[in-house]
Design a protein around this motif. Structure first.
Motif, PDB file in Angstrom:
ATOM      1  N   VAL A   1       8.151   9.136   9.371  1.00 56.21           N
ATOM      2  CA  VAL A   1       7.175   9.616   8.380  1.00 56.21           C
ATOM      3  C   VAL A   1       6.013   8.629   8.385  1.00 56.21           C
ATOM      4  O   VAL A   1       6.194   7.436   8.149  1.00 56.21           O
ATOM      5  CB  VAL A   1       7.808   9.676   6.969  1.00 56.21           C
ATOM      6  CG1 VAL A   1       6.791  10.189   5.969  1.00 56.21           C
ATOM      7  CG2 VAL A   1       9.040  10.554   6.989  1.00 56.21           C
ATOM      8  N   TRP A   2       4.857   9.093   8.693  1.00 52.38           N
ATOM      9  CA  TRP A   2       3.689   8.219   8.755  1.00 52.38           C
ATOM     10  C   TRP A   2       2.966   8.239   7.407  1.00 52.38           C
ATOM     11  O   TRP A   2       2.662   9.282   6.870  1.00 52.38           O
ATOM     12  CB  TRP A   2       2.737   8.676   9.868  1.00 52.38           C
ATOM     13  CG  TRP A   2       3.335   8.485  11.228  1.00 52.38           C
ATOM     14  CD1 TRP A   2       4.063   9.382  11.935  1.00 52.38           C
ATOM     15  CD2 TRP A   2       3.297   7.292  12.004  1.00 52.38           C
ATOM     16  NE1 TRP A   2       4.480   8.840  13.115  1.00 52.38           N
ATOM     17  CE2 TRP A   2       4.024   7.558  13.199  1.00 52.38           C
ATOM     18  CE3 TRP A   2       2.724   6.035  11.824  1.00 52.38           C
ATOM     19  CZ2 TRP A   2       4.194   6.594  14.192  1.00 52.38           C
ATOM     20  CZ3 TRP A   2       2.887   5.097  12.814  1.00 52.38           C
ATOM     21  CH2 TRP A   2       3.609   5.360  13.992  1.00 52.38           C
ATOM     22  N   LEU A   3       2.734   7.055   6.862  1.00 49.22           N
ATOM     23  CA  LEU A   3       2.090   6.944   5.551  1.00 49.22           C
ATOM     24  C   LEU A   3       0.706   6.319   5.721  1.00 49.22           C
ATOM     25  O   LEU A   3       0.508   5.443   6.549  1.00 49.22           O
ATOM     26  CB  LEU A   3       2.918   6.065   4.607  1.00 49.22           C
ATOM     27  CG  LEU A   3       4.329   6.547   4.296  1.00 49.22           C
ATOM     28  CD1 LEU A   3       5.052   5.518   3.437  1.00 49.22           C
ATOM     29  CD2 LEU A   3       4.277   7.883   3.577  1.00 49.22           C
ATOM     30  N   GLU A   4      -0.206   6.794   4.920  1.00 50.83           N
ATOM     31  CA  GLU A   4      -1.545   6.200   4.897  1.00 50.83           C
ATOM     32  C   GLU A   4      -1.640   5.246   3.711  1.00 50.83           C
ATOM     33  O   GLU A   4      -1.095   5.518   2.639  1.00 50.83           O
ATOM     34  CB  GLU A   4      -2.603   7.300   4.745  1.00 50.83           C
ATOM     35  CG  GLU A   4      -2.763   8.172   5.993  1.00 50.83           C
ATOM     36  CD  GLU A   4      -3.340   7.391   7.167  1.00 50.83           C
ATOM     37  OE1 GLU A   4      -4.187   6.509   6.967  1.00 50.83           O
ATOM     38  OE2 GLU A   4      -2.905   7.657   8.307  1.00 50.83           O
ATOM     39  N   GLU A   5      -2.306   4.137   3.897  1.00 54.10           N
ATOM     40  CA  GLU A   5      -2.509   3.217   2.789  1.00 54.10           C
ATOM     41  C   GLU A   5      -3.484   3.857   1.785  1.00 54.10           C
ATOM     42  O   GLU A   5      -4.480   4.447   2.176  1.00 54.10           O
ATOM     43  CB  GLU A   5      -3.102   1.915   3.320  1.00 54.10           C
ATOM     44  CG  GLU A   5      -2.955   0.763   2.345  1.00 54.10           C
ATOM     45  CD  GLU A   5      -3.431  -0.530   2.969  1.00 54.10           C
ATOM     46  OE1 GLU A   5      -3.495  -1.540   2.272  1.00 54.10           O
ATOM     47  OE2 GLU A   5      -3.730  -0.538   4.181  1.00 54.10           O
ATOM     48  N   LYS A   6      -3.123   3.717   0.493  1.00 53.22           N
ATOM     49  CA  LYS A   6      -3.987   4.335  -0.519  1.00 53.22           C
ATOM     50  C   LYS A   6      -5.305   3.563  -0.613  1.00 53.22           C
ATOM     51  O   LYS A   6      -5.330   2.341  -0.500  1.00 53.22           O
ATOM     52  CB  LYS A   6      -3.289   4.296  -1.886  1.00 53.22           C
ATOM     53  CG  LYS A   6      -2.400   5.517  -2.124  1.00 53.22           C
ATOM     54  CD  LYS A   6      -1.944   5.627  -3.566  1.00 53.22           C
ATOM     55  CE  LYS A   6      -0.910   4.574  -3.911  1.00 53.22           C
ATOM     56  NZ  LYS A   6      -0.366   4.693  -5.275  1.00 53.22           N
ATOM     57  N   PRO A   7      -6.395   4.245  -0.851  1.00 54.48           N
ATOM     58  CA  PRO A   7      -7.656   3.500  -1.039  1.00 54.48           C
ATOM     59  C   PRO A   7      -7.615   2.694  -2.334  1.00 54.48           C
ATOM     60  O   PRO A   7      -6.916   3.054  -3.286  1.00 54.48           O
ATOM     61  CB  PRO A   7      -8.710   4.624  -1.115  1.00 54.48           C
ATOM     62  CG  PRO A   7      -7.957   5.858  -1.458  1.00 54.48           C
ATOM     63  CD  PRO A   7      -6.559   5.692  -0.937  1.00 54.48           C
ATOM     64  N   LEU A   8      -8.318   1.570  -2.372  1.00 51.84           N
ATOM     65  CA  LEU A   8      -8.277   0.698  -3.547  1.00 51.84           C
ATOM     66  C   LEU A   8      -8.956   1.379  -4.722  1.00 51.84           C
ATOM     67  O   LEU A   8     -10.037   1.984  -4.584  1.00 51.84           O
ATOM     68  CB  LEU A   8      -9.006  -0.616  -3.241  1.00 51.84           C
ATOM     69  CG  LEU A   8      -8.361  -1.508  -2.188  1.00 51.84           C
ATOM     70  CD1 LEU A   8      -9.180  -2.782  -2.012  1.00 51.84           C
ATOM     71  CD2 LEU A   8      -6.949  -1.881  -2.563  1.00 51.84           C
TER      72      LEU A   8
END
Lengths: 194, 552
Positions: A9-16
């Motif tokens: 499962v590929w996750l994207e880092e949430k924007p700050l």
């Protein structure tokens, strides 16, 4: 596993967000944690003068023991499943025909190299007769490598040392006392190296 | 060509092949589970594990008519148009029921059962059984009794496939085993006063699909999943059975026969099966030694490092001259050839002879067609074929003794490597005395003997599982094999020593030597290229050529 594996499962880092970008709220949050630990009770113990408190000795993974059955014989049937499961290859068993009429096979010799052992508890998991168990004895010392290879007698003596404080998790197959899940009424080890 | 349809897949079989459904399905890559059927034994169709659906395709219309009931695959021959269904719901349900019935009173003592890990009951239950046990019986213990000196029977683990009974009746022809009682109380037993004590008895343990028959030699020595397998050849007699050496950490634990239709079919004898113990005998020679007193009077030996042996052995033999060499029939073809080449490079007129060929009794053939040879060495034919390249007369051991007694030799190199537990030592003091007058005697053997007491050089040999190379059996079939275990520390196999004495670089490569021999000799030309696991008949290429090329 390849990067194309569907199980990944590929996750994207949430924007700050605004709070993260301001930096100050997180700074305060960190300092609060530090301050809380300054006033909270100490968990560090000055080992070995002071003994650490073992939460639940029945699930602690310390020195091994070999359990005895109701007649005081070694419970192990020398099936080699612990040696097979052991990722560190630290268990060495020599099997033989047992001298008792009601048992077929027993370990003539049973050695655990405690220095090689990684205390993962797989041997305990693998044992079909609950013969090998990990105790809550945690201070394991010796003067030589040979001393740290525990033989059958030593492992049985660990059982004698710990059987009252840490009852066997099952009565095994050849009878014995009733199912004993006594719970964590014991704290700490018995002191001293086994 | 007849066509058989296995699960919708059409396969062709030979026009005159007589196959049953299990064999036909195997050709299509489908495994039909079975306990009681064995290709080397008669068919009883009693285990009911191989029940399948079959039918027949009408050649004219192409319509398929199925048999309404399940039939045992082992007992059903296939012909043109036979349809086999191995994976229908009905077949799967039947297998699960058979597994359940077998396991109702089978003791679940797998942790202490020696068969666990190679047990068909375990494997088939995992594959075809049902996950939950419906019976509330929990049998754990099995009664045990010895049915013979080498075999023990765990009575309650038996599933009554009767393979062992049929084996003693059909292959060994001794018939010691029987089935007693009836129905659920059926048991295997030996006839009173006739214990299972024949020369093939150990094989019933291999045949047993479950852990009912145990080999007392192997019992509780090692769990089977620790064992590593190497295809090997038995060195016990001239039959040269294909075997599998099962070993762990350079220790052999047991030998098993390997199927080879040209040599031993599925069988091997007990003498070979238990004939590996000499490999781990502490009395073995373990280092290359040279006698310190030059006149061979004292018993003081000096251990020489192997790289030094390579040079000093050659210079010692060259200094003495008049070399006679006994090429042991325990050596491989490659080692024998290199030994001859080394000997001829030291002394171009070296006398080369076949070493002592041990014999015991006479050939013994069993009703199943299996033969135990009286000639207790694996490679006399191979050594003779190699020697013929150097000396067409191919002298034997007696010729060598006459040669030495006649005073025509001044030095000798005797290779032996015979296993120790022989009825008598392979050489007695009187024969060994013939070599006393030589100025240099090299003895290469597994164990000290009367001859090694005379020796100037005492070199260790290696046993069958520690060699790699080619052996040629009594039927001229050459079988190549790899080294299974390493020899004890400090021992160079003969091949490695000879390879270095020939001045060749790198590791000993038996395949390179084999190719070289095959290229040089018409009689061994069949060994060129890859030799199949079942070996190759050396006579296959022997047409009219009779050339004797010189060794490289």
């Amino acid at each position: 596993m390849k990067p194309t594996d569907p199980a990944i499962v590929w996750l994207e880092e949430k924007p700050l967000g605004l709070a993260e970008r301001l930096y100050l709220p997180l700074f305060v949050q960190g300092l609060t944690t530090t301050a809380r630990h300054l006033v909270s009770p100490k968990v560090t113990v000055s080992f070995p003068e002071e003994r650490p408190r073992v939460g639940n000795p029945l699930i602690y993974r310390g020195v091994h023991r070999l359990n005895k059955d109701a007649q005081g014989r070694v419970q192990c049937v020398a099936c080699f499943l612990c040696a097979t499961a052991c990722p560190a290859h630290c268990i060495d068993i020599v099997a033989a025909e047992s001298p008792w009429p009601d048992r077929e096979k027993y370990p003539e010799s049973f050695q655990i190299d405690e220095l090689r052992c990684i205390f993962c508890g797989m041997c305990e998991e693998a044992c079909p007769v609950d013969a090998i168990e990990l105790t809550s004895l945690l201070d394991l010392t010796g003067r030589s490598r040979e001393e740290m290879i525990f033989d059958k007698e030593k492992l049985l003596s660990v059982y004698d040392m710990t059987k009252d404080a840490e009852p066997m998790s099952s009565a095994g197959l050849s009878g014995g006392s009733a199912h004993a899940h006594a719970g964590p009424q014991v704290s700490g080890s018995q002191g001293g190296a086994p | 060509m007849p066509q058989v349809i296995v699960d919708g897949q059409e396969i062709e079989i030979g026009a005159h092949e007589r196959l049953n459904c299990i064999e036909a399905a195997r050709r299509a890559g489908k495994e039909i589970p079975h306990y009681c059927w064995h290709p080397g034994l008669s068919v009883v169709a009693s285990c009911r594990m191989c029940l399948i659906e079959t039918g027949q395709r009408d050649a004219a219309t192409g319509r398929i008519a199925m048999v309404p009931k399940l039939v045992p695959g082992c007992q059903t021959p296939v012909k043109d148009g036979t349809v086999i269904v191995t994976e229908s719901a009905l077949v799967k349900e039947s297998r699960a029921r058979v597994e359940e019935a077998l396991l109702i009173d089978h003791p679940i003592d797998c942790p202490i059962c020696d068969k666990a890990g190679e047990c068909l009951l375990q494997d088939y239950h995992f594959e075809h059984g049902q996950p939950q046990r419906r019976a509330d019986l929990q049998p754990f213990h099995s009664r045990r009794r010895d049915v013979g000196p080498t075999v023990t029977l765990f009575v309650d683990r038996c599933i009554m496939c009767t393979r062992c009974v049929r084996f003693t009746r059909e292959v060994s022809g001794t018939g010691e085993l029987m089935v007693t009682s009836r129905g659920a109380k059926e048991e295997i037993d030996s006839f009173p006063g006739f214990p299972l004590d024949n020369k093939l008895a150990g094989h019933v343990v291999d045949l047993c699909p479950v852990g009912a028959l145990g080999d007392r030699d192997f019992l509780y020595q090692q769990r089977v999943w620790f064992l590593k397998h190497e295809a090997n050849v038995c060195g016990g007699c001239a039959t040269g059975c294909s075997i599998i050496t099962e070993h762990n950490q350079d220790t052999v634990y047991r030998l098993k026969p390997r199927e080879n239709p040209h040599v031993n079919k599925w069988w091997m004898c007990d003498e070979g099966r238990y004939g590996w113990h000499h490999l781990h005998d502490p009395a073995r020679l373990l280092s290359a030694e040279r006698r310190t007193a030059p006149d061979r009077s004292g018993a003081a030996w000096q251990t020489i490092d192997w790289p030094e042996v390579v040079d000093r052995l050659r210079s010692d033999l060259a200094a003495a001259g008049g070399l006679a060499v006994a090429v042991s029939p325990m050596l491989t073809v490659e080692e024998a050839w290199m030994l001859c080449a080394v000997a001829r490079s030291i002394d171009p007129a070296a006398f080369l002879a076949v070493g002592h060929v041990p014999r015991q009794g006479s050939d013994e053939t069993f009703p199943g067609g299996f033969t135990i040879r009286a000639e207790k060495c694996p490679n006399r034919h191979g050594v003779e074929a190699v020697l013929a390249l150097f000396d067409p007369a191919v002298p034997g051991w007696d010729d060598l003794l006459a040669h030495v007694r006649g005073g025509r030799a001044r030095s000798a190199w005797v290779t032996a490597g015979y296993p120790a537990p022989w009825p008598a030592p392979w050489i007695d003091a009187d024969t060994a005395a013939a070599f006393a007058g030589l100025s240099c005697l090299v003895v290469q053997d597994l164990f000290p003997s009367a001859l090694s007491d005379q020796a100037t050089w005492r070199l260790p040999a290696v046993g069958f599982a520690e060699r790699a190379g080619t052996w040629v059996n009594a039927g001229h079939r050459a079988q190549c094999f790899e080294q299974a275990i390493r020899p004890p520390a400090g021992v160079w196999p003969e091949g490695r020593l000879l390879w270095n004495m020939l001045g060749r670089r790198g590791l000993y490569d038996p395949v390179a030597v084999r190719r070289q021999i095959a290229g040089a000799a018409a009689s061994l030309a069949a060994l060129d290229g890859d030799v199949p696991a079942t070996g190759i008949d050396l006579r296959i290429l022997q047409l009219a050529s009779n050339g004797t090329p010189s060794p490289a």
